[in-house]
Each structure stands twice: as C-alpha cells, then as structure tokens.
Design a protein around this motif. Structure first.
Motif, PDB file in Angstrom:
ATOM      1  N   PHE A 197      -8.537 -12.198   1.464  1.00 52.36           N
ATOM      2  CA  PHE A 197      -8.356 -10.756   1.660  1.00 52.36           C
ATOM      3  C   PHE A 197      -6.949 -10.270   1.299  1.00 52.36           C
ATOM      4  O   PHE A 197      -6.780  -9.098   0.972  1.00 52.36           O
ATOM      5  CB  PHE A 197      -8.636 -10.378   3.125  1.00 52.36           C
ATOM      6  N   GLY A 198      -5.980 -11.142   1.414  1.00 52.37           N
ATOM      7  CA  GLY A 198      -4.600 -10.727   1.205  1.00 52.37           C
ATOM      8  C   GLY A 198      -4.031 -10.131   2.481  1.00 52.37           C
ATOM      9  O   GLY A 198      -4.772  -9.607   3.323  1.00 52.37           O
ATOM     10  N   GLU A 199      -2.691 -10.250   2.610  1.00 55.76           N
ATOM     11  CA  GLU A 199      -2.028  -9.773   3.845  1.00 55.76           C
ATOM     12  C   GLU A 199      -2.304  -8.302   4.109  1.00 55.76           C
ATOM     13  O   GLU A 199      -2.546  -7.882   5.235  1.00 55.76           O
ATOM     14  CB  GLU A 199      -0.518  -9.983   3.735  1.00 55.76           C
ATOM     15  N   GLY A 200      -2.267  -7.507   3.055  1.00 54.65           N
ATOM     16  CA  GLY A 200      -2.396  -6.067   3.206  1.00 54.65           C
ATOM     17  C   GLY A 200      -3.752  -5.631   3.730  1.00 54.65           C
ATOM     18  O   GLY A 200      -3.857  -4.735   4.571  1.00 54.65           O
ATOM     19  N   TYR A 201      -4.763  -6.295   3.258  1.00 54.66           N
ATOM     20  CA  TYR A 201      -6.130  -5.861   3.609  1.00 54.66           C
ATOM     21  C   TYR A 201      -6.658  -6.531   4.876  1.00 54.66           C
ATOM     22  O   TYR A 201      -7.598  -6.049   5.485  1.00 54.66           O
ATOM     23  CB  TYR A 201      -7.059  -6.159   2.419  1.00 54.66           C
ATOM     24  N   LEU A 250     -12.098 -17.041  15.654  1.00 54.24           N
ATOM     25  CA  LEU A 250     -12.784 -16.039  14.840  1.00 54.24           C
ATOM     26  C   LEU A 250     -11.996 -14.734  14.731  1.00 54.24           C
ATOM     27  O   LEU A 250     -12.184 -13.969  13.796  1.00 54.24           O
ATOM     28  CB  LEU A 250     -14.183 -15.757  15.413  1.00 54.24           C
ATOM     29  N   ILE A 251     -11.138 -14.455  15.720  1.00 54.74           N
ATOM     30  CA  ILE A 251     -10.410 -13.181  15.687  1.00 54.74           C
ATOM     31  C   ILE A 251      -8.927 -13.352  15.367  1.00 54.74           C
ATOM     32  O   ILE A 251      -8.211 -12.374  15.191  1.00 54.74           O
ATOM     33  CB  ILE A 251     -10.564 -12.409  17.027  1.00 54.74           C
ATOM     34  N   LEU A 252      -8.522 -14.624  15.292  1.00 52.26           N
ATOM     35  CA  LEU A 252      -7.091 -14.898  15.097  1.00 52.26           C
ATOM     36  C   LEU A 252      -6.519 -14.269  13.811  1.00 52.26           C
ATOM     37  O   LEU A 252      -5.465 -13.620  13.866  1.00 52.26           O
ATOM     38  CB  LEU A 252      -6.862 -16.412  15.107  1.00 52.26           C
ATOM     39  N   PRO A 253      -7.180 -14.429  12.652  1.00 56.37           N
ATOM     40  CA  PRO A 253      -6.561 -13.942  11.404  1.00 56.37           C
ATOM     41  C   PRO A 253      -6.207 -12.461  11.426  1.00 56.37           C
ATOM     42  O   PRO A 253      -5.134 -12.068  10.966  1.00 56.37           O
ATOM     43  CB  PRO A 253      -7.633 -14.233  10.349  1.00 56.37           C
ATOM     44  N   GLU A 254      -7.082 -11.634  11.981  1.00 54.50           N
ATOM     45  CA  GLU A 254      -6.801 -10.197  11.958  1.00 54.50           C
ATOM     46  C   GLU A 254      -5.631  -9.823  12.863  1.00 54.50           C
ATOM     47  O   GLU A 254      -5.047  -8.757  12.710  1.00 54.50           O
ATOM     48  CB  GLU A 254      -8.062  -9.405  12.343  1.00 54.50           C
ATOM     49  N   GLN A 255      -5.285 -10.689  13.808  1.00 52.01           N
ATOM     50  CA  GLN A 255      -4.148 -10.414  14.680  1.00 52.01           C
ATOM     51  C   GLN A 255      -2.845 -10.932  14.079  1.00 52.01           C
ATOM     52  O   GLN A 255      -1.802 -10.317  14.236  1.00 52.01           O
ATOM     53  CB  GLN A 255      -4.358 -11.070  16.059  1.00 52.01           C
ATOM     54  N   LEU A 256      -2.929 -12.047  13.414  1.00 47.13           N
ATOM     55  CA  LEU A 256      -1.695 -12.660  12.903  1.00 47.13           C
ATOM     56  C   LEU A 256      -1.256 -12.050  11.570  1.00 47.13           C
ATOM     57  O   LEU A 256      -0.084 -11.878  11.324  1.00 47.13           O
ATOM     58  CB  LEU A 256      -1.878 -14.177  12.768  1.00 47.13           C
ATOM     59  N   MET A 257      -2.176 -11.815  10.696  1.00 47.62           N
ATOM     60  CA  MET A 257      -2.003 -11.110   9.415  1.00 47.62           C
ATOM     61  C   MET A 257      -1.025 -11.739   8.416  1.00 47.62           C
ATOM     62  O   MET A 257      -1.365 -11.917   7.274  1.00 47.62           O
ATOM     63  CB  MET A 257      -1.598  -9.653   9.668  1.00 47.62           C
ATOM     64  N   ALA A 269      -7.367 -19.498   4.345  1.00 51.85           N
ATOM     65  CA  ALA A 269      -8.511 -19.064   3.539  1.00 51.85           C
ATOM     66  C   ALA A 269      -8.691 -17.547   3.625  1.00 51.85           C
ATOM     67  O   ALA A 269      -8.909 -16.884   2.608  1.00 51.85           O
ATOM     68  CB  ALA A 269      -9.771 -19.774   4.007  1.00 51.85           C
ATOM     69  N   THR A 270      -8.571 -16.996   4.822  1.00 52.84           N
ATOM     70  CA  THR A 270      -8.732 -15.538   4.966  1.00 52.84           C
ATOM     71  C   THR A 270      -7.580 -14.798   4.282  1.00 52.84           C
ATOM     72  O   THR A 270      -7.794 -13.738   3.693  1.00 52.84           O
ATOM     73  CB  THR A 270      -8.784 -15.122   6.454  1.00 52.84           C
ATOM     74  N   LEU A 271      -6.381 -15.400   4.371  1.00 48.46           N
ATOM     75  CA  LEU A 271      -5.230 -14.780   3.698  1.00 48.46           C
ATOM     76  C   LEU A 271      -5.440 -14.728   2.190  1.00 48.46           C
ATOM     77  O   LEU A 271      -5.223 -13.701   1.551  1.00 48.46           O
ATOM     78  CB  LEU A 271      -3.965 -15.591   3.989  1.00 48.46           C
ATOM     79  N   VAL A 272      -5.879 -15.850   1.648  1.00 49.55           N
ATOM     80  CA  VAL A 272      -6.096 -15.934   0.208  1.00 49.55           C
ATOM     81  C   VAL A 272      -7.223 -14.993  -0.202  1.00 49.55           C
ATOM     82  O   VAL A 272      -7.157 -14.325  -1.234  1.00 49.55           O
ATOM     83  CB  VAL A 272      -6.421 -17.398  -0.183  1.00 49.55           C
ATOM     84  N   PHE A 311      -8.771 -19.105  -6.223  1.00 45.27           N
ATOM     85  CA  PHE A 311      -7.585 -19.839  -6.643  1.00 45.27           C
ATOM     86  C   PHE A 311      -6.496 -18.908  -7.203  1.00 45.27           C
ATOM     87  O   PHE A 311      -5.313 -19.119  -6.982  1.00 45.27           O
ATOM     88  CB  PHE A 311      -7.990 -20.881  -7.697  1.00 45.27           C
ATOM     89  N   ASP A 312      -6.946 -17.852  -7.906  1.00 48.97           N
ATOM     90  CA  ASP A 312      -5.970 -16.944  -8.518  1.00 48.97           C
ATOM     91  C   ASP A 312      -5.285 -16.040  -7.479  1.00 48.97           C
ATOM     92  O   ASP A 312      -4.409 -15.269  -7.816  1.00 48.97           O
ATOM     93  CB  ASP A 312      -6.638 -16.089  -9.605  1.00 48.97           C
ATOM     94  N   SER A 313      -5.718 -16.120  -6.218  1.00 47.47           N
ATOM     95  CA  SER A 313      -5.063 -15.296  -5.181  1.00 47.47           C
ATOM     96  C   SER A 313      -4.140 -16.122  -4.288  1.00 47.47           C
ATOM     97  O   SER A 313      -3.727 -15.664  -3.230  1.00 47.47           O
ATOM     98  CB  SER A 313      -6.130 -14.625  -4.300  1.00 47.47           C
ATOM     99  N   LEU A 314      -3.830 -17.326  -4.744  1.00 45.20           N
ATOM    100  CA  LEU A 314      -2.995 -18.210  -3.911  1.00 45.20           C
ATOM    101  C   LEU A 314      -1.602 -17.625  -3.658  1.00 45.20           C
ATOM    102  O   LEU A 314      -0.920 -18.029  -2.733  1.00 45.20           O
ATOM    103  CB  LEU A 314      -2.866 -19.591  -4.561  1.00 45.20           C
TER     104      LEU A 314
END
Lengths: 371, 478
Positions: A242-246, A31-38, A237-240, A168-171
C-alpha cells in the motif's frame, strides 16, 4: 468415567511451548497493527521490542522452571491464599478483557469480509460453542490442540511471499527503515507492539503442564522470534503493497491486501485466510476459558472438589455473555476503539509485570523456606 | 433353575453327563464292553463337532488294548472333574470317555473343517504374501508364528460370550510391547459381559475407549504380514474365534491410512501414494461441501471464466446447491451400499444403471448440474483410496455434517467443522494411547513413517507413541 479437566498425565515439552507462545502472540492485534504503525521505521521498533520482550521470557522461563512448583497446592503455599486470590481476581479481569477484544475483533472481521448479513453475536456464539467443545476434553488435550492450531494457521505467512514478489517494484517503500527523523514513535505505538506480543505470560496458568526439564527459554525464544518475524514480514508486506501514504487510509490492510491475491481457480482468498484464523482464535478461547474456570474454582474454594461439566459451561456462558454485552454496548467498530486501547495498556502491563511478579514472589518465598 | 443348573447340582457326574444326551439329537452316547477286562466303556460326544474318523480310530485302539487307562493317557486325555468342565469339553469337540470307574476323561477330536487359506478379498495386494486369515483361530496363530519365529511371541487366551464361549487370543511380544497396553486389553477383555460374541467388531465395541465415536479405534485386518509387522512395532494383536479379522491396537488415525504395500514399494513411491491417500480422504470429505459453500455464499470467490461455466450449468436447476448435493450424495451412498450387498455379477449392472443411467438422466432432466456430477464422482472415487474400510465408511457421516455446515456458514462453517473434527480426534485414545499421534502429541521421530514413508533402514526405532519396552529395532553392538 470420572470427568476431569485438570488432570496431568504428562508434561509438555518445548514443541508445545513454542507453538502455544507463537499462536497466543498472533491474535487479533496482528491484523490491525499496520494501520496504526504506518511508518516503515516502525519495523525497527517491532524488532527492538521483540528483543526487549526476551527479558520477560527469560524471567518467565526462570519462574516456570522452578522445581518446587508442580501443583496448584505448591502455588498456594508459595504465594499464600490472600495474595493469590487478589492476583487471580486481577488475572481473571485481564483474561476476560483479552478474550473479549480478540473475539470481538475476529467476529467483526468475519462479519465485514465474509458474512455481511450475519450478526456478530452469532459468530461470537459459534466461536464460544467450538471453544467449549475443545475445552471440555480437559487442559491436557487443549494444550495438545495448540500443535494442531499452529499447523493449520501458521502456513498462511508463506502465501505473502507471493505478494512480495508481485510488489517487487514497490520495495522503495521500505527505504526509510532507518529514518532521519523518528516520526510517530508514540507511547501508544510502543505499547501496542508490546501488547501484541503479550500472551506468553498466561503460560503461568499452565505451569503444572509445562515440562521443567529441557531448555524452556530456548523454546519460548523461538516462539517469540517466529512471532516477531511474522509481525515484521506482514507489516513489511503491507508497507510494500500500500505504501506509507495510503496505509493509514485502509482499514484492516492485512486482510485487504490478501483480497488482491488471486489464482486462476479461486479469488478473494481472504475468505479462506480469515476462516483458517479461527483455529488459533478458538484455541486461545478454549485455553483461556479453561484457565478462567480454574481461577473461579480457586476463588470459590472448590479446588479440591471434582470438576463439573456444568461449571465449565457456566464459565463459558459467563464469558459469552460478557462478550455479547461488550459487543452490543462497548465495542465501537474498527481501529483502535476505547475497548481496544484499554487492552493495549492492560496487555502491555501484564506482559511486563506478570512474569516479574511471579518470579519475584517465588524467589522471596523460596528464600524464606515457605516450601 | 435351568436344566443345566439342575444337572450341575446332581451329585453323580455320570448321571449328569448322560442326562445331556436327552433332547439333544447330535449328542451321541455309545456303550461298549471291554470283554478281556469286563469293563464297561461309555463314549459321549457331539456328533457335529467332532471328527468322526478320529473317534472311530480312538474307539478301535481303546477296545483292542487290554489296559484302557494306559491307552487313554497315551491319547492325551484330561480328567473331567466337574460338570462345568464336562460341558465345556463336550462343546469344544472333545469325546468324554468313562472307563469302568466313575472317572471321566476327555480326549480332543475336534472337527477342523474350514475354509482353506486363501488370498484376501478385502485387502488386495499385488506384491507380497497372498495368504490371509481364516475362521480357524489356531490356523491364524500358526500364520503369525510362521512369520515371527521367536519364543517371546506370547499368547494369552480369553473366553467371552455366555452363549458363544468365543475364544480370543491376545498376542504380543514379550520385551517389546508396553506392559500397560497389555494390561489394559486384558482388563477390558475380562470385563466383557454379553451372550453373543460373533466377530472381531463385536469385541472391538466392548474394548474401545470411546464407544460413541464413529472412528475405529482398532485396525482390523486379515493379513498375517501386517499383523506380524504391527507386533514388531510394539502393538498387540487380538484374534477372535470364527473371525478372519484380527484387531490391532493401539492404533492412530494415521495408521488407518497405511497399507501393507507401503513397505513393498520403493520409499519415494510409497510416500507419494500415501500422500495421494491423504489428499483423497480430504477431497472425499470436502470437495462437495466446498462446492456448496462457493455456490451458496461465496460466488465472489469464483473467477469470472469459471463462473460463466457454473451459471450456465446451474441456471435451469430447480434446487438450491445444498439440496442438489444432498440428493446426489444420498444416491451415491445408496449405490455404494447396494453394490456391497449384491452378487458381484449383478453389481456391474448396478454400476452402469446407477452411475451412467441415473447420473446422465438426472443431468438431462435438469435436476443436477454437470459440475456437481463430476465432483460427486471425484468424491466417491477418492473415498475408496482409504485402505481401511471402516474409516472410509465414516466419510459418509462427516461429509453430510460438512455439507450442512457449508450450507449454513460457507467456508467459515467448513473450517468450524474441521476444528470440531480435529478436536474430536484429539480427544480420542486407543488403548489409552493418543489417537492423533504423532501430530498431537507431537512425536518428531515418528514422522519418518507418517506422511512420508522413509527408507526402512532409517527406521531404527519403534514408534515413540507406543512406548515400547525396547525401542530399538536394530541389534546394537556393544
């Protein structure tokens, strides 16, 4: 009827190993992995570490498949009482830390997203109470509950397919999977992934119930593969979404992302998702709690004596008190707090060291004809 | 010392038997003399238990013949050697006959009057055999034997109840049913120690693995077809005297959702019906607690358009969603219980009064919301989808528990309740076999007759969780 917790009327086959391994790997850190890896190239890192962890599983499977190791008495004979006592003491510490981190993390999530007015202590107490209810039926039935926990919580991954479709448009956020520069590949991130995938090493607490026949490595690998797939899928999924920046700005991006899923019948689906997560959190608590009780019984030299409900309740009370103390004084809120960072190191350490140590001792002692 | 014990201690069996006729108006004694041999004959029987015509015929034959002992053996008599046997024979419709000497004989002449074989009221099926069990245990055995014409169909007789002396017959197929299962039942039946055993539910309470659980650990049916099918799968069937319902075990939670009609419909239709039943069960349990959870804790989960309808429906109500749901569920339970106890003609009136008048009046009076009435109706109807009546009755208790949990902790409470429920089911066993099979423990091959009912020709093996001696249902060519 005689009260028994650790009796063994049957051994469990590959399906159980698969379900238990997968659910133990999908605890809090997912649950917390995405915000750490980015970064999107961390997807490659997850896959690589997933592949490397196969080595641990291979060693673990070798150790668990040892034919001479069927009962705790065999283990005692093989390891020797002093060495086993030291290892169990260390193991109990690692177990308690793991239980504290994932339960406190889960309680925090429930408190933040579902019951803002309910104190975390109550949530911890509820989780412990239900864990006791499962555990008091004994190890065999608790392992069986692993299948139920798997069936009732693994389906959630399917829901994220819809998020992929809608985003899909944020792939293009995934276009940097193989980057020019490997930014943010720090030791803590590597250890975090390793620690996230930890959990299968605690199968050594269940060795009398794990079936020796069949292809144990195959099922361990399948469980691990599914976990890696889920990690990759959720992170992607979280990357797509929110995007890396956000991504670094969002706490619990995985849960926040689900908030955006809605149907014409129901919204805020994260309430349902987080509630269903209770299945494997409570299952893991029950399984680890029973192992903890078994460890304490060994240290107190009561292995040959009858189990007691009071002993089990006392053990879970001890665990509960430790969680409440940690929640009150040690837990510092979201993200990677000090407590979580300790678990990152300990989790990665146990995942790497425990199977190797277990198998090495077996090999050495078997050679010396100790059994 | 009781009267019977005192009589049992009498050395003279004749005297003891004849003593039985005093103070028992329906115990008759007839003394006749066989003039040709100058032999005195004494007949003792319980008037209310024997078939009078048969006794008259028997007497005529005996009195006309010269050699009474020869004719007694022709009539299939057994020698009565003790007072205990004499009492037992007398109370099971035998005529005790003493011919000359001190020796007593018992000739069977029980009154077999009983209900005719009719179609079942409790488990109605459209297509399929219509006959159902009656209170006559021998007739019930015959109905099963007609279906399984195989010498390996075994029967083991037991008696229970110090006053009722109820006969119980355990049926299993030798070479198929697991020996451990048979032994477990036998041991449990032998341990029954109670005075009154009147029906199958009484027996079930004594032989269940978990007496305190609300879930039935045996299937109860009055359909011989279903019994025969269960025997074929490797289960045991227990018939109880004076009860039209038989016990089938070991059973699983999911067996309680199967209906004999599942094997009559085409497999796709049967599977879809089975899934509807499972959904119905879940709906009946959770739909009202979910309403309470949403309206008490999670308003944010309701889309705006539905929220408008809901607030409009609820804004005048004096009660919280929990009390509103609690009262309505309680009312439905009263109606359900009343409709069971009343004559069928009156129960139609009850349906109208309860369902329409009270429901409509409650909404008009502003006590409950229209939405809740709809949900309560759906929940009540869905609860009838479960084919097993005993399981459908457990719904009520579970529903109230879920209601309280949803009120206290919203959706999280419902999930906590669900985990507790599944943990409880996971801990249950039926005749030492896991109650939640084929899910936990996981038996993949048994899934062909679980959520879906696959075509019968595909079911070549018996359910794995029953550990039948012979797992093949087909004749395998060498």
């Amino acid at each position: 009827m005689k009260f028994t917790l650790f009796d063994r009327s049957a051994t469990f086959g590959g399906g159980y190993v698969f379900a238990v391994v997968n659910r133990l790997q999908m605890l809090y850190f997912v649950l917390i992995l995405p915000e750490q890896l980015m970064r999107s190239h961390m997807l490659i890192l997850i896959i690589l570490i997933g592949l490397v962890s196969q080595l641990n599983l291979w060693i673990l499977a070798k150790g668990l498949s040892t034919k001479e190791l069927r009962t705790f008495e065999d283990l005692e004979r093989m390891f020797g009482k002093p060495l086993l006592a030291v290892l169990i003491t260390l193991g109990l510490g690692a177990l308690l830390l793991k239980m504290c981190v994932f339960t406190l993390g889960y309680a925090e999530l429930i408190q933040q997203f579902i019951f803002t007015s309910l104190s975390e202590q109550w949530i911890i107490a509820i989780v412990i109470a239900v864990s006791i209810y499962i555990a008091i039926r004994g190890m065999e039935k608790t392992i069986r509950f692993g299948i139920i926990a798997f069936l009732f919580s693994s389906w959630m991954i399917i829901a994220f397919i819809f998020l992929f479709v809608t985003s899909f448009d944020s792939l293009y956020h995934l276009s940097d999977v193989i980057p020019h520069q490997w930014q943010d590949v720090r030791l803590i991130n590597v250890l975090l992934i390793m620690s996230s995938l930890s959990g299968p090493e605690f199968l050594i607490c269940l060795f009398p119930w794990v079936g020796k026949g069949g292809n144990l490595l195959k099922w361990l690998s399948l469980g691990n593969a599914l976990s890696v797939l889920e990690y990759v899928f959720l992170f992607a999924a979280t990357l797509v979404f929110f995007g890396e920046g956000y991504l670094k700005e969002v706490s619990f991006p995985f849960v926040n992302m689900i908030q955006y899923m809605q149907t014409s019948f129901i919204e805020r689906i994260e309430v349902i998702f987080l509630s269903f997560h209770a299945f494997h959190f409570i299952f893991a608590n029950a399984l680890f709690g029973l192992s903890f009780y078994g460890g304490i019984r060994f240290l107190l030299g009561r292995l040959q004596k009858a189990n007691s409900r009071l002993g089990l309740l006392a053990t879970f009370s001890l665990i509960g008190i430790a969680m409440l103390v940690a929640s009150e004084w040690l837990w510092e809120g979201f993200h990677l707090n000090t407590f979580t960072i300790i678990q990152v190191y300990v989790g990665a350490f146990t995942y790497v060291v425990v199977p190797t140590l277990f198998y090495t001792v077996i090999r050495l002692r078997r050679g010396q004809r100790f059994i | 010392m009781s009267e019977d014990d005192a009589l049992g201690h009498l050395n003279n069996l004749t005297e003891a038997i004849l003593q039985l006729t005093f103070g028992r108006n329906d115990v008759k004694r007839l003394d006749r003399t066989l003039r040709s041999q100058n032999v005195n004959l004494t007949f003792v029987y319980v008037d209310t238990l024997i078939q009078q015509e048969r006794v008259n015929e028997m007497m005529t034959v005996i009195l006309q013949e010269n050699d009474s002992l020869k004719i007694l053996s022709f009539l299939g008599s057994t020698t009565v050697e003790s007072f205990e046997i004499a009492k037992e024979k007398l109370m099971t419709g035998h005529v005790l006959i003493q011919a000359g000497s001190k020796k007593w004989f018992a000739v069977s002449a029980p009154d077999t009057t009983g209900r005719a074989i009719e179609s079942s009221d409790t488990e109605t099926i459209l297509y399929g055999a219509k006959d159902s069990f009656t209170e006559q245990i021998n007739q019930n055995i015959m109905l099963i034997r007609r279906r399984i014409k195989h010498a390996r169909l075994c029967t083991h007789e037991f008696k229970a109840g110090s006053l009722t002396r109820t006969k119980m017959v355990l049926m299993s197929i030798d070479g198929i049913t697991n020996s451990d299962v048979i032994q477990t039942v036998k041991n449990k039946l032998k341990k029954i120690n109670f005075d009154m055993i009147l029906n199958s539910s009484n027996v079930a309470e004594f032989i269940e693995d978990h007496t305190n659980s609300i879930f039935p650990q045996f299937e109860q049916t009055d359909l011989p077809d279903y019994c025969a099918d269960s025997l074929g799968k490797g289960k045991i069937v227990l018939l109880i005297e004076n009860s039209p319902f038989v016990l089938i075990g070991p059973t699983t939670f999911f067996d309680l959702f199967t209906s004999p009609e599942d094997y009559i419909h085409k497999w796709l239709i049967a599977s879809s019906l089975r899934i509807i039943r499972y959904i119905g069960f879940v709906l009946s349990l959770l739909i009202v607690p979910i309403y309470v959870a949403l309206t008490t804790h999670h308003y944010q989960m309701i889309p705006l358009q539905i929220l408008y309808v809901l607030t409009d429906s609820r804004n005048q109500l004096p009660f919280s969603p929990f009390w509103e749901a609690f009262f309505m569920l309680f009312l439905v339970e009263i109606l359900k219980e009343a409709s069971l106890r009343m004559p069928s003609k009156t129960s139609q009136t009850l349906g109208i009064v309860g369902g329409i008048v009270i429901g409509d009046a409650a909404v008009r009076a502003g006590f409950v919301s229209v939405l809740l009435i709809v949900l309560i109706g759906v929940s009540a109807i869905a609860s009838f989808l479960v084919p097993n009546y005993l399981l459908s009755k457990t719904n009520t208790i579970i529903q109230f528990v879920f209601l309280i949990l949803s009120f206290l902790m919203g959706f999280f409470g419902i999930i906590v309740g669900l985990i507790g429920l599944l943990a409880h089911l996971n801990g249950l066993t039926s005749l030492k076999k896991p109650y939640l099979a084929p899910v936990a423990p996981f038996y993949w091959s048994d899934w062909k007759d679980f959520l879906l009912r696959f075509p019968i020709p595909w079911m070549k093996t018996r359910p794995d969780h029953l550990e039948a001696k012979n797992k093949w249902r087909i004749t395998r060519r060498r």
